[in-house]
Design an enzyme around this catalytic site. Sequence first.
Site, PDB file in Angstrom:
ATOM      1  N   ASP A  35      35.247  58.106  57.909  1.00  0.00           N
ATOM      2  CA  ASP A  35      35.816  58.321  56.661  1.00  0.00           C
ATOM      3  C   ASP A  35      35.840  59.653  56.085  1.00  0.00           C
ATOM      4  OD1 ASP A  35      36.358  55.802  57.242  1.00  0.00           O
ATOM      5  OD2 ASP A  35      35.132  54.763  55.438  1.00  0.00           O
ATOM      6  N   GLN A  37      35.510  62.585  57.290  1.00  0.00           N
ATOM      7  CA  GLN A  37      36.474  63.682  57.965  1.00  0.00           C
ATOM      8  C   GLN A  37      37.687  63.279  57.316  1.00  0.00           C
ATOM      9  OE1 GLN A  37      35.872  63.982  62.083  1.00  0.00           O
ATOM     10  NE2 GLN A  37      37.633  65.464  62.316  1.00  0.00           N
ATOM     11  N   TYR A  38      38.133  62.205  57.198  1.00  0.00           N
ATOM     12  CA  TYR A  38      39.411  61.869  56.758  1.00  0.00           C
ATOM     13  C   TYR A  38      39.591  62.376  55.102  1.00  0.00           C
ATOM     14  CZ  TYR A  38      43.468  59.076  54.827  1.00  0.00           C
ATOM     15  OH  TYR A  38      44.547  58.672  54.143  1.00  0.00           O
ATOM     16  N   ASP A  39      38.222  61.949  54.544  1.00  0.00           N
ATOM     17  CA  ASP A  39      38.367  62.640  53.089  1.00  0.00           C
ATOM     18  C   ASP A  39      38.407  63.974  53.011  1.00  0.00           C
ATOM     19  OD1 ASP A  39      38.025  59.915  52.357  1.00  0.00           O
ATOM     20  OD2 ASP A  39      35.996  59.899  51.928  1.00  0.00           O
ATOM     21  N   SER A  84      65.168  33.659  48.790  1.00  0.00           N
ATOM     22  CA  SER A  84      63.659  33.018  48.983  1.00  0.00           C
ATOM     23  C   SER A  84      63.734  31.980  50.138  1.00  0.00           C
ATOM     24  CB  SER A  84      63.308  32.225  47.657  1.00  0.00           C
ATOM     25  OG  SER A  84      64.052  31.300  47.491  1.00  0.00           O
ATOM     26  N   GLU A 115      55.410  32.847  61.938  1.00  0.00           N
ATOM     27  CA  GLU A 115      54.683  33.857  61.256  1.00  0.00           C
ATOM     28  C   GLU A 115      53.854  33.314  60.136  1.00  0.00           C
ATOM     29  OE1 GLU A 115      57.392  36.634  59.619  1.00  0.00           O
ATOM     30  OE2 GLU A 115      58.560  37.016  61.353  1.00  0.00           O
ATOM     31  N   LYS A 117      52.586  33.064  56.503  1.00  0.00           N
ATOM     32  CA  LYS A 117      53.384  33.198  54.919  1.00  0.00           C
ATOM     33  C   LYS A 117      52.230  33.725  54.060  1.00  0.00           C
ATOM     34  CE  LYS A 117      56.257  31.164  51.910  1.00  0.00           C
ATOM     35  NZ  LYS A 117      55.511  31.187  50.364  1.00  0.00           N
ATOM     36  N   ASP A 119      50.239  35.279  51.031  1.00  0.00           N
ATOM     37  CA  ASP A 119      50.400  34.929  49.547  1.00  0.00           C
ATOM     38  C   ASP A 119      50.341  36.268  48.861  1.00  0.00           C
ATOM     39  OD1 ASP A 119      50.818  33.572  47.432  1.00  0.00           O
ATOM     40  OD2 ASP A 119      48.562  32.535  47.523  1.00  0.00           O
ATOM     41  N   ARG A 138      60.496  42.360  44.066  1.00  0.00           N
ATOM     42  CA  ARG A 138      61.752  41.481  44.458  1.00  0.00           C
ATOM     43  C   ARG A 138      62.257  41.180  43.080  1.00  0.00           C
ATOM     44  NH1 ARG A 138      62.257  35.703  44.040  1.00  0.00           N
ATOM     45  NH2 ARG A 138      63.827  35.182  45.506  1.00  0.00           N
ATOM     46  N   GLU A 173      55.392  41.843  52.378  1.00  0.00           N
ATOM     47  CA  GLU A 173      54.533  41.214  51.514  1.00  0.00           C
ATOM     48  C   GLU A 173      53.348  42.507  51.224  1.00  0.00           C
ATOM     49  OE1 GLU A 173      55.561  38.454  50.523  1.00  0.00           O
ATOM     50  OE2 GLU A 173      54.207  37.184  49.265  1.00  0.00           O
ATOM     51  N   TYR A 225      57.825  41.971  57.368  1.00  0.00           N
ATOM     52  CA  TYR A 225      58.249  40.774  58.055  1.00  0.00           C
ATOM     53  C   TYR A 225      59.687  40.996  58.280  1.00  0.00           C
ATOM     54  CZ  TYR A 225      58.741  39.152  53.281  1.00  0.00           C
ATOM     55  OH  TYR A 225      59.183  39.012  52.034  1.00  0.00           O
ATOM     56  N   LYS A 289      61.440  31.235  61.738  1.00  0.00           N
ATOM     57  CA  LYS A 289      62.578  31.823  61.709  1.00  0.00           C
ATOM     58  C   LYS A 289      63.228  31.571  63.117  1.00  0.00           C
ATOM     59  CE  LYS A 289      60.645  35.393  58.757  1.00  0.00           C
ATOM     60  NZ  LYS A 289      60.068  36.617  58.521  1.00  0.00           N
ATOM     61  N   LYS A 313      54.792  24.583  54.294  1.00  0.00           N
ATOM     62  CA  LYS A 313      53.598  24.915  53.124  1.00  0.00           C
ATOM     63  C   LYS A 313      52.353  23.867  53.551  1.00  0.00           C
ATOM     64  CE  LYS A 313      55.336  27.541  49.765  1.00  0.00           C
ATOM     65  NZ  LYS A 313      55.186  27.295  48.409  1.00  0.00           N
ATOM     66  N   CYS A 407      22.481  32.276  22.097  1.00  0.00           N
ATOM     67  CA  CYS A 407      22.036  32.045  23.732  1.00  0.00           C
ATOM     68  C   CYS A 407      21.320  30.741  24.058  1.00  0.00           C
ATOM     69  CB  CYS A 407      21.398  33.202  24.241  1.00  0.00           C
ATOM     70  SG  CYS A 407      20.996  33.030  25.766  1.00  0.00           S
ATOM     71  N   CYS A 410      17.740  31.739  24.855  1.00  0.00           N
ATOM     72  CA  CYS A 410      16.623  32.208  23.979  1.00  0.00           C
ATOM     73  C   CYS A 410      16.888  32.103  22.673  1.00  0.00           C
ATOM     74  CB  CYS A 410      16.299  33.666  24.524  1.00  0.00           C
ATOM     75  SG  CYS A 410      17.748  34.747  24.021  1.00  0.00           S
ATOM     76  N   CYS A 425      24.491  37.568  25.659  1.00  0.00           N
ATOM     77  CA  CYS A 425      23.235  37.710  25.067  1.00  0.00           C
ATOM     78  C   CYS A 425      22.633  39.119  24.903  1.00  0.00           C
ATOM     79  CB  CYS A 425      22.358  36.570  25.691  1.00  0.00           C
ATOM     80  SG  CYS A 425      20.667  36.407  25.168  1.00  0.00           S
ATOM     81  N   CYS A 430      15.357  38.092  27.436  1.00  0.00           N
ATOM     82  CA  CYS A 430      15.990  36.727  27.530  1.00  0.00           C
ATOM     83  C   CYS A 430      15.363  36.151  28.582  1.00  0.00           C
ATOM     84  CB  CYS A 430      17.574  36.674  27.218  1.00  0.00           C
ATOM     85  SG  CYS A 430      18.013  35.015  27.898  1.00  0.00           S
TER      86      CYS A 430
HETATM   87  S1  IVH Z   1      60.794  35.787  55.262  1.00  0.00           S
HETATM   88  C1  IVH Z   1      65.275  35.136  52.970  1.00  0.00           C
HETATM   89  N1  IVH Z   1      58.227  36.054  56.147  1.00  0.00           N
HETATM   90  O1  IVH Z   1      57.533  34.092  51.134  1.00  0.00           O
HETATM   91  C2  IVH Z   1      63.712  35.236  52.756  1.00  0.00           C
HETATM   92  N2  IVH Z   1      58.619  35.460  53.716  1.00  0.00           N
HETATM   93  O2  IVH Z   1      60.276  32.507  49.649  1.00  0.00           O
HETATM   94  C3  IVH Z   1      62.808  35.795  53.765  1.00  0.00           C
HETATM   95  N3  IVH Z   1      56.606  35.538  52.445  1.00  0.00           N
HETATM   96  O3  IVH Z   1      58.575  35.746  48.383  1.00  0.00           O
HETATM   97  C4  IVH Z   1      61.392  35.892  53.781  1.00  0.00           C
HETATM   98  N4  IVH Z   1      55.306  35.960  54.108  1.00  0.00           N
HETATM   99  O4  IVH Z   1      57.914  37.652  50.244  1.00  0.00           O
HETATM  100  C5  IVH Z   1      59.130  35.800  55.019  1.00  0.00           C
HETATM  101  N5  IVH Z   1      56.242  36.222  57.125  1.00  0.00           N
HETATM  102  C6  IVH Z   1      57.070  35.805  56.072  1.00  0.00           C
HETATM  103  C7  IVH Z   1      56.527  36.153  54.683  1.00  0.00           C
HETATM  104  C8  IVH Z   1      57.285  35.606  53.567  1.00  0.00           C
HETATM  105  C9  IVH Z   1      55.273  35.605  53.013  1.00  0.00           C
HETATM  106  C10 IVH Z   1      56.994  35.566  50.994  1.00  0.00           C
HETATM  107  C11 IVH Z   1      58.053  36.283  50.503  1.00  0.00           C
HETATM  108  C12 IVH Z   1      58.922  35.391  49.684  1.00  0.00           C
HETATM  109  C13 IVH Z   1      58.472  33.819  49.818  1.00  0.00           C
HETATM  110  C14 IVH Z   1      59.644  33.193  50.614  1.00  0.00           C
END
Ligand code: IVH
Length: 667
Positions: A35, A37-39, A84, A115, A117, A119, A138, A173, A225, A289, A313, A407, A410, A425, A430
């Site tokens: 790191d 060296q990078y810095d 979405s 894949e 998903k 968060d 988005r 994401e 993605y 997909k 989900k 508190c 105390c 406090c 305390c």
């Molecule tokens: S594909 C047409 N792939 O999940 C929508 N979405 O409603 C194509 N998300 O907010 C989305 N990981 O940002 C896709 N591997 C993944 C994902 C992903 C997270 C999120 C995306 C979106 C929500 C889907």
Amino acid sequence: MSVPNDVRKEVEELRREIEEHNYNYYVLDSPTIPDEQYDWMMRRLIQLEEQYPQLATPDSPSRRVGGRVQEGFKPVKHLVPMLSLGNTFNEDELKDFHRRVRSALNDQPVEYVVELKIDGLAISLLYENGRLVRGATRGDGETGEDITENLKTVGSIPLKLRQPVPRLEVRGEAYMPKEAFAKLNAQREERGEPLFANPRNAAAGSLRQLDPKVTAGRHLSTFIYGIGHLEGPEMDSHAEALQWLKELGFRINPHIKVFKTISGVIDYLNTWLEKRFQLPYVIDGMVIKVNSLAQQRRLGFTAKSPRWATAFKFPAEKAKTKVEDIKISVGRTGVLTPTAYLTPVEVAGSTVSRAVLHNEDIIKKKNIKIGDTVVIHKAGDVIPEVVEVLTEKRTGRERDFIYPEKCPECGTKVVREEGEAAVRCPNPYCPARTREGIFHFVSRAAMDIDGLGPAVITQLLRAGLIHDAGDLYSLKFDDLIKLERIGEKSARNLLNAIADSKQRPLGQLIFALGIRHVGQTAAKKLAKHFGSLEKLALATEEELVAVPEVGPKMAESIVRWFNRENNIKLLKKLISAGVNTKNVETKKAVNNSLAGKSFVLTGTLKNYTRKEAKEVIEERGGRVVSSVSKKTDYVLAGENPGSKLEKAQQLGVEVIDEEKFKELLEV
Ligand code: IVH
């Protein structure tokens, strides 16, 4: 001022090297240089760009540290709407999705890409002629916000593509890794700032900062993605597109897999039900997909989402339960933290009986009363939270929680500083603060005293055997065996562990003192700068702010800490017990065979990482420098050496390979 040719060249070379290291580090997950060296390279680049402003470009990696503060975020119309995904919640719904896909494709065979998903929040990145020209959120799917400058600070986002492409818009994401989230919240708690509820909110908050430097410090990451728009090569499948995106320099999730059957897909989803908690980031499901892009085109879209993909989900990490009580605990910095005690309930595979409430504002905002039925949420290994009160379940017998004015340990009147969410406090004596301070003192990152858990410390305090952390060093065997559940063997182990801790590095000792605002990194810097605890204790605020990383708030807090009578007593005890208070350089020279010799490293070595090679050189009194000059003694070249090798040859500097290097070390 005109720019000398060699400066122009050095800048180009630095940019190329920095981006290469970014790619190795963030995308391939295998850094090749330390790191520091990078810095060093980054600092040099910034210095040259400041000296020759005409060299600055919008895609220079120097932008990664964060540019100017912005006034707001401009709206951005997406080239193609960001839709979405439809959701499925169980195997049956997933099979329904598969049936719909098959029937729309006249029963052709389909392959699926599965894949994780992630968060976080969806982002769009637009590249023109290989350069990042725009990054956006988005938003409502049609229009997002321009957060280009903030996204440029995210290391895994390429500023330039590794292959030429006329126009490309990718989607992915942005997220905050769990570790970065925990650290950020711990830091915010220490400063009395409101906490982020989860990594997603933290990532969103970090990307909406007007000052990109703040974003730069938040350790965000990305997984890309998909493609939104492409003027470039033709592709047949989604899997192929992802592979191509990886070659262009984007970070692609390593757990993506292709399946020929829906039962293969289902098996794979099931493997992630438990495994997901071990990931360093939060996922809230999986995405399935259709792989063939021709089939995707045939399937098309509904108004809201593609017909060729769906989200799966994970079962709820939410549960309904009752708040039986709310209790306050006092932390080592005096912050009062409320905790909800719940009727125990199963959530995502574990029993939950407590939830954090953070502070008074959150209790008020969420309108939580004792006796309420609430929905709690548990995200992996994060502490559960109350997300919602089911007010329709109220019977009238619920009670408001009255935030204490004193508190609970105390009795001192609590204070809430202006602009802070935390109530404290203020009594430095305390007993709760003392107890928590000792817990902190013995913790792993501090003095690392094994076997000294909260239960033993509480017993020692109750028995009057210790009053502060300094007293630990005068504990006697006879004192310890009088305690409950401590036998001869554990008493002896404990005394040994306490004695061992006297040798901890000064940085750990400074961190162990628990001075407000002084975290691990700052403690190390202070140790190095002042060299001894005694010198630090005498430092003035002016001297303290001269240390990089120390701001006025920390400086004031340090001076205040060392002036307090009980702390002075503690220091005296530590010093007279023989606890190490000096910053000793731990590296001892093995021999001095390389004294005064300078090395430049290039390419990959077989038997050493860059860091290891640097260490062995330094152990023998040598130095590693990052660029070749006439003064360089050796250029150590591994496989695929860079331009440094050519430079060495031009300047007539001796080039050695790994074999020769070993011989040098063995002299
Ligand atoms: S594909 C047409 N792939 O999940 C929508 N979405 O409603 C194509 N998300 O907010 C989305 N990981 O940002 C896709 N591997 C993944 C994902 C992903 C997270 C999120 C995306 C979106 C929500 C889907």
